[in-house]
Design a protein around this motif. Structure first.
Motif, short mmCIF file in Angstrom:
data_model
loop_
_atom_site.label_atom_id
_atom_site.label_comp_id
_atom_site.label_asym_id
_atom_site.label_seq_id
_atom_site.Cartn_x
_atom_site.Cartn_y
_atom_site.Cartn_z
N SER A 25 6.98 14.02 6.32
CA SER A 25 6.45 14.36 7.44
C SER A 25 5.64 12.86 7.99
CB SER A 25 5.16 15.45 7.46
OG SER A 25 4.33 15.25 8.53
N ASP A 26 5.43 12.55 9.25
CA ASP A 26 4.77 11.54 9.77
C ASP A 26 3.34 11.54 9.73
OD1 ASP A 26 7.24 10.30 10.37
OD2 ASP A 26 7.16 10.92 12.31
N ASP A 27 2.96 12.63 9.01
CA ASP A 27 1.47 13.14 8.94
C ASP A 27 0.73 12.01 7.77
OD1 ASP A 27 1.46 14.70 11.13
OD2 ASP A 27 1.53 16.23 9.83
N TRP A 28 1.75 11.46 7.10
CA TRP A 28 1.34 10.68 5.81
C TRP A 28 1.60 9.02 6.03
CZ3 TRP A 28 -0.20 13.37 1.04
CH2 TRP A 28 0.03 14.89 1.42
N PHE A 29 0.77 8.62 5.53
CA PHE A 29 1.14 7.04 5.21
C PHE A 29 1.25 6.52 3.75
CE2 PHE A 29 -3.55 6.68 5.19
CZ PHE A 29 -4.10 6.04 4.05
N HIS A 30 1.99 5.39 3.45
CA HIS A 30 2.56 5.25 2.05
C HIS A 30 2.14 4.05 1.54
CE1 HIS A 30 4.79 8.96 2.83
NE2 HIS A 30 5.10 8.53 3.79
N GLU A 31 1.75 3.84 0.24
CA GLU A 31 1.55 2.75 -0.33
C GLU A 31 2.15 2.23 -1.70
OE1 GLU A 31 -3.38 2.34 1.16
OE2 GLU A 31 -2.78 3.49 -0.71
N ILE A 32 2.17 1.16 -2.10
CA ILE A 32 2.84 0.87 -3.65
C ILE A 32 1.60 1.51 -4.34
CG2 ILE A 32 3.27 -0.95 -5.12
CD1 ILE A 32 4.16 -2.55 -2.96
N SER A 149 -4.25 -3.37 0.16
CA SER A 149 -2.99 -2.54 -0.11
C SER A 149 -2.28 -2.16 1.28
CB SER A 149 -3.10 -1.38 -1.02
OG SER A 149 -2.18 -0.42 -1.08
N ALA A 150 -1.31 -3.17 1.66
CA ALA A 150 -0.74 -2.61 2.62
C ALA A 150 -0.05 -1.18 2.66
CB ALA A 150 0.39 -3.69 3.34
N HIS A 151 0.38 -0.73 3.83
CA HIS A 151 0.75 0.64 4.10
C HIS A 151 1.76 0.75 5.04
CE1 HIS A 151 -2.44 0.59 6.89
NE2 HIS A 151 -1.77 1.65 7.62
N VAL A 152 2.52 1.75 4.99
CA VAL A 152 3.72 2.24 6.13
C VAL A 152 3.41 3.46 6.73
CG1 VAL A 152 5.40 0.51 5.27
CG2 VAL A 152 5.43 3.06 4.47
N LEU A 153 3.50 3.68 7.96
CA LEU A 153 3.20 5.07 8.50
C LEU A 153 4.69 6.00 8.38
CD1 LEU A 153 1.22 4.28 11.45
CD2 LEU A 153 0.34 4.93 9.43
N LYS A 174 -0.92 9.23 1.45
CA LYS A 174 -2.14 9.88 1.72
C LYS A 174 -1.82 10.35 3.10
CE LYS A 174 -4.14 6.23 -1.03
NZ LYS A 174 -4.94 4.77 -0.87
N ARG A 175 -2.55 11.61 3.45
CA ARG A 175 -2.65 12.35 4.77
C ARG A 175 -3.48 11.27 5.56
NH1 ARG A 175 -0.44 17.09 5.86
NH2 ARG A 175 0.18 18.20 3.88
N GLN A 176 -2.94 11.00 6.72
CA GLN A 176 -3.48 10.10 7.57
C GLN A 176 -5.01 10.59 8.21
OE1 GLN A 176 -1.55 8.29 10.72
NE2 GLN A 176 0.45 8.75 9.97
N GLY A 177 -4.95 11.83 8.39
CA GLY A 177 -6.23 12.43 8.86
C GLY A 177 -7.33 12.96 7.86
N SER A 178 -6.92 12.70 6.53
CA SER A 178 -7.77 13.25 5.46
C SER A 178 -9.04 12.51 5.43
CB SER A 178 -6.93 13.40 4.25
OG SER A 178 -6.54 12.01 3.61
N SER A 179 -9.98 13.23 4.99
CA SER A 179 -11.39 12.64 4.30
C SER A 179 -11.11 12.23 2.63
CB SER A 179 -12.45 13.84 4.37
OG SER A 179 -12.30 14.87 3.68
N TYR A 180 -12.16 11.66 2.36
CA TYR A 180 -11.99 11.06 0.99
C TYR A 180 -12.88 12.30 0.05
CZ TYR A 180 -12.09 8.18 -3.14
OH TYR A 180 -11.77 7.46 -4.52
N ARG A 181 -12.15 13.01 -0.91
CA ARG A 181 -12.53 14.16 -1.58
C ARG A 181 -12.45 13.83 -3.22
NH1 ARG A 181 -9.77 17.33 2.33
NH2 ARG A 181 -8.23 17.85 0.86
#
Length: 293
Positions: A25-32, A149-153, A174-181
């Motif tokens: 889903s496009d709701d996530w961004f990704h990092e190494i 840490s660079a990311h891609v959407l 990681k979900r783009q709109g998520s809080s830190y839990r």
């Protein structure tokens, strides 16, 4: 609410859930996924400290990174990231971590991927993608001992494929709109890349209604279990090697039981397993070879 003069306290980090395929889903961004030691950097009125994932103060071991963090333009912050031992091409070398911590700490680097606190503001309820922007503004250009840490959407599958080809450990999504839990969570997920290797097959475990499991070793040391989906010919060849008796030396007592049968020396398995794990995890046997007599 903090009282004036109180020091900022360690915050338990998010623990990403392990998944076998990245979110699409496009709701996530990704990092190494960097192969090192999870580290939290905290700055308050008394200076910068570095904590392990379990809250142990390792500031003295990471003194060059602590010194560099003192130069960041902020009165206070809490950063989440990974301490790594980078090679000249930037790839993390996990096996070099201990020696560098002891002898060459200036050759360590800190890769920051989140910010939880900045100048007396708790940022944990801000969206993850917004926290990344705040983090970049604090540590840019982030080309030295403190890195970003660079990311891609979106595009998780393509990003994972590229990381796998680079020979890296995996990715974190990681979900783009998520809080830190803090603690275990599915708002962050990690997808590890696959590795293939040769292992010695020590024995098999067969339980009714379950997959056959092989007990694997490498270089004389127990490495863990791997599922075995056998053809009829492979099963016949393997069963001809099964023997009774005591387990081979070095097999943990926890894996020895009545369902386990031992295999004579000379059985080698090609195994697919998750990269970067101390023991075999989600492992499966791809092929069996009989080098015994």
């Amino acid at each position: 609410m903090r009282n004036a003069g109180d020091r900022l306290k360690f915050i338990k980090p998010v623990e990403p859930e392990l998944v076998l395929e990245p979110p699409v889903s496009d709701d996530w961004f990704h990092e190494i996924k960097y192969d090192g030691f999870r580290t939290e950097l905290i700055r308050d009125w008394a200076g910068v400290r570095a904590f392990t994932r379990n809250g142990h103060d390792w500031s003295k071991r990471y003194w060059p990174v602590v010194t560099a963090a003192e130069q960041l333009k902020a009165e206070s912050f809490i950063l989440d990231g990974e301490m790594i031992a980078p090679e000249p091409d930037g790839r993390p070398n996990f096996h070099a971590m201990h020696s560098r911590m002891t002898w060459n700490a200036e050759l360590l680097a800190y890769v920051a991927f989140d910010i939880l606190w900045l100048n007396d503001e708790d940022l944990r309820q801000r969206p993850a993608i917004e926290r990344k922007e705040i983090l970049w503004d604090l540590i840019k250009p982030a080309k030295g001992i403190i890195q970003y840490s660079a990311h891609v959407l979106g595009g998780g599958a393509e990003f994972y494929e590229a990381v796998e080809k680079m020979g890296l450990e995996g990715i974190v999504s990681k979900r783009q709109g998520s809080s830190y839990r803090s603690g275990p969570s599915d708002i962050w997920v990690k997808t590890k890349c696959w590795e293939y290797g040769e292992f010695d097959l020590l024995g098999i475990k067969r339980e009714p209604g379950k997959e056959t499991v092989g007990l694997m070793a490498r270089d004389g040391k127990y490495a863990g279990p791997a599922t075995i989906a056998l053809t009829k010919a492979q099963r016949e060849r393997l069963m001809a090697r099964v023997r009774k008796g005591q387990p081979p030396a070095g097999v943990p007592t926890a894996v020895v039981g009545p369902m386990v049968e031992w295999v004579g020396p000379g059985m080698t398995a090609r195994v697919r397993y998750l990269r970067g794990e101390a023991k075999l995890r989600h492992a499966s046997v791809q092929d069996l070879r009989d080098d015994g007599t």
